[in-house]
Scaffold this motif. Structure first.
Motif, PDB file in Angstrom:
ATOM      1  N   GLY A  17      41.217  45.579  32.661  1.00 53.23           N
ATOM      2  CA  GLY A  17      39.884  45.175  33.108  1.00 53.23           C
ATOM      3  C   GLY A  17      39.526  43.770  32.655  1.00 53.23           C
ATOM      4  O   GLY A  17      38.977  42.967  33.428  1.00 53.23           O
ATOM      5  N   LEU A  18      39.866  43.465  31.395  1.00 44.00           N
ATOM      6  CA  LEU A  18      39.481  42.176  30.812  1.00 44.00           C
ATOM      7  C   LEU A  18      40.389  41.033  31.245  1.00 44.00           C
ATOM      8  O   LEU A  18      39.919  39.911  31.480  1.00 44.00           O
TER       9      LEU A  18
ATOM     10  N   ALA B  94      38.890  41.062  35.721  1.00 43.65           N
ATOM     11  CA  ALA B  94      37.853  40.049  35.504  1.00 43.65           C
ATOM     12  C   ALA B  94      38.310  38.648  35.939  1.00 43.65           C
ATOM     13  O   ALA B  94      37.592  37.966  36.693  1.00 43.65           O
ATOM     14  N   PRO B  95      39.497  38.171  35.514  1.00 47.88           N
ATOM     15  CA  PRO B  95      39.946  36.844  35.965  1.00 47.88           C
ATOM     16  C   PRO B  95      40.103  36.751  37.482  1.00 47.88           C
ATOM     17  O   PRO B  95      39.809  35.713  38.086  1.00 47.88           O
TER      18      PRO B  95
ATOM     19  N   VAL C  39      40.641  45.357  45.240  1.00 50.24           N
ATOM     20  CA  VAL C  39      41.040  46.483  44.391  1.00 50.24           C
ATOM     21  C   VAL C  39      42.539  46.730  44.522  1.00 50.24           C
ATOM     22  O   VAL C  39      43.245  46.910  43.523  1.00 50.24           O
ATOM     23  N   VAL C  40      43.018  46.738  45.768  1.00 49.16           N
ATOM     24  CA  VAL C  40      44.446  46.943  46.018  1.00 49.16           C
ATOM     25  C   VAL C  40      45.259  45.808  45.385  1.00 49.16           C
ATOM     26  O   VAL C  40      46.323  46.032  44.789  1.00 49.16           O
ATOM     27  N   ALA C  41      44.747  44.584  45.505  1.00 52.77           N
ATOM     28  CA  ALA C  41      45.447  43.430  44.942  1.00 52.77           C
ATOM     29  C   ALA C  41      45.559  43.542  43.422  1.00 52.77           C
ATOM     30  O   ALA C  41      46.612  43.231  42.840  1.00 52.77           O
ATOM     31  N   VAL C  42      44.491  43.972  42.769  1.00 53.11           N
ATOM     32  CA  VAL C  42      44.508  44.131  41.305  1.00 53.11           C
ATOM     33  C   VAL C  42      45.515  45.202  40.906  1.00 53.11           C
ATOM     34  O   VAL C  42      46.280  45.023  39.949  1.00 53.11           O
ATOM     35  N   LEU C  43      45.540  46.321  41.626  1.00 53.82           N
ATOM     36  CA  LEU C  43      46.500  47.384  41.327  1.00 53.82           C
ATOM     37  C   LEU C  43      47.930  46.889  41.527  1.00 53.82           C
ATOM     38  O   LEU C  43      48.835  47.245  40.764  1.00 53.82           O
TER      39      LEU C  43
ATOM     40  N   VAL D  18      44.087  54.059  27.180  1.00 52.62           N
ATOM     41  CA  VAL D  18      42.714  53.546  27.145  1.00 52.62           C
ATOM     42  C   VAL D  18      42.722  52.052  26.840  1.00 52.62           C
ATOM     43  O   VAL D  18      42.025  51.261  27.485  1.00 52.62           O
ATOM     44  N   SER D  19      43.522  51.649  25.839  1.00 51.99           N
ATOM     45  CA  SER D  19      43.618  50.235  25.466  1.00 51.99           C
ATOM     46  C   SER D  19      44.176  49.415  26.625  1.00 51.99           C
ATOM     47  O   SER D  19      43.710  48.302  26.904  1.00 51.99           O
ATOM     48  N   PHE D  20      45.178  49.986  27.300  1.00 52.35           N
ATOM     49  CA  PHE D  20      45.792  49.300  28.438  1.00 52.35           C
ATOM     50  C   PHE D  20      44.772  49.114  29.557  1.00 52.35           C
ATOM     51  O   PHE D  20      44.698  48.053  30.173  1.00 52.35           O
ATOM     52  N   SER D  21      43.978  50.160  29.804  1.00 54.87           N
ATOM     53  CA  SER D  21      42.948  50.082  30.851  1.00 54.87           C
ATOM     54  C   SER D  21      41.912  49.006  30.524  1.00 54.87           C
ATOM     55  O   SER D  21      41.482  48.244  31.400  1.00 54.87           O
ATOM     56  N   PHE D  22      41.521  48.949  29.250  1.00 55.97           N
ATOM     57  CA  PHE D  22      40.576  47.916  28.820  1.00 55.97           C
ATOM     58  C   PHE D  22      41.183  46.535  29.020  1.00 55.97           C
ATOM     59  O   PHE D  22      40.519  45.605  29.508  1.00 55.97           O
TER      60      PHE D  22
END
Length: 374
Positions: free
Chosen positions: A139-140, A144-145, A266-270, A132-136
């Motif tokens: 995201g942050l 976001a960046p 989305v793919v790029a972020v993953l 959960v912490s990793f997912s947050f």
């Protein structure tokens, strides 16, 4: 004379030790290669020590000690140890308050104590919390960046794409700005400020040991709260290496070229998330190198931005906080020496909790700085 000469030699040669730590609530966690100690100042003024042998995956699987992999392992183990230590320190520092709340909700003393102990173990719940912490964090500090960087490009009429170095440079700057802003914001919270003081105490206690002098409050007081191997510096390297690696990889590899814009992002972020593993491995090797060669100008230059960031995450501790940090590192050395953990082929020490009134109650060991140099 011989003892003085030994100290001079140690002070003028490599001083990168395999001992590190982390600030927790009203205390410090300290870990050596084979021991793990959390020291917490209790409400009654005594110090609770939670002592255990550290027998991690690298002890069982030698290949995890290899450069590149050990950085990833360190990151995972640090997160797990950190969560357990934070939960433990919170249980100790706020025991009375939490007990009263639990009893008001109808729990028995036994149920309350059982639930508290469960939080102090590395189990599936620990890794779920980490997820959960990793997912947050993703995201942050990743998603976001990434989106803000593209928004900035559109705002200023820049048509940069995923294969543009400028985009990844802006992405990194935004990432750094979010991190600095987040740390600066939470530093105004009283409880966080005290954790930052313990962070400073942790650095001072390690510096005292690395100087080869006695682990006393008087000796620790004179050292700086900044340290080149701090996790804050590690984050700086993560950001820097991510800019370089993302720019190189996205230039060479066409990521989601034929996909719709939103899906491509989305793919790029993953893809970036997957790349954080090698980024962590490289960053770890860089921080180790900078620590080993701290007397070289290029190493000081590499460490400077991270050291500057530490001015946000460390604060000057008082003598009582220094005593807790020194108790933690002294207990780690005691365990290493008394149980000969370096040569242990299996787990020979069980978890133990003791209360002490001051650091003088911890037995002195024969451990020397030289034994923990890498």
């Amino acid at each position: 004379m011989k003892k003085t000469l030994k100290r001079i030699i140690l002070l003028t040669t490599k001083q990168y030790t395999s001992i590190g730590g982390q600030a927790v609530i009203e205390g410090v966690m300290m870990r050596s290669p084979n021991a793990f100690v959390v020291a917490v100042r209790k409400p009654d003024g005594s110090i609770r020590l939670r002592r255990d042998q550290w027998y991690g995956l690298s002890k069982k699987l030698d290949f995890l000690k290899k450069p590149g992999l050990r950085g990833v392992l360190m990151l995972v183990e640090t997160m797990a140890n950190g969560l357990v230590s934070l939960n433990y320190s919170a249980n100790i520092a706020m025991a009375e308050e939490e007990r009263e709340k639990a009893l008001k909700k109808g729990k028995t003393i036994e149920e309350f104590e059982a639930s508290q102990k469960k939080k102090e173990k590395v189990d599936i719940a620990t890794f779920l919390t980490m997820a959960v912490s990793f997912s947050f964090g993703i995201g942050l500090f990743v998603f976001a960046p990434h989106m803000i960087a593209f928004a900035i490009g559109d705002l200023f009429g820049q048509s940069w794409t995923l294969d543009s170095f400028a985009f990844h440079a802006v992405d990194g700057v935004v990432k750094a700005a979010i991190f600095v802003g987040y740390i600066w914001g939470i530093s105004f919270m009283k409880d966080v400020y005290r954790v930052f003081q313990y962070h400073g105490a942790e650095h001072k206690s390690i510096a005292t040991f690395e100087a080869g002098i006695d682990l006393t409050v008087d000796n620790a007081r004179k050292f700086t709260t900044l340290h080149p191997r701090c996790g804050t510096s590690f984050i700086f390297f993560l950001i820097l290496i991510s800019i370089i690696m993302f720019s190189a990889v996205f230039t060479l590899v066409p990521i989601g070229t034929n996909l719709p814009p939103i899906l491509r992002h989305v793919v790029a972020v993953l893809f970036k998330v997957a790349l954080m593993l090698p980024v962590a491995g490289i960053s770890y090797e860089l921080i180790k190198t900078a620590g080993k060669c701290s007397d070289q100008w290029w190493a000081r230059a590499m460490s400077a931005p991270g050291m500057l960031l530490q001015k946000l995450t460390t604060k000057e501790p008082d003598d009582k906080q220094l005593e807790v940090a020194l108790s933690s590192i002294k207990a780690v050395l005691f365990l290493e020496d008394k149980y000969n953990l370096k040569d242990a082929k299996s787990k020979v020490l069980n978890l133990e909790e003791i209360d002490i009134q001051n650091i003088n109650e911890i037995e002195t060991t024969n451990s020397t700085l030289k034994e923990f140099l890498e």
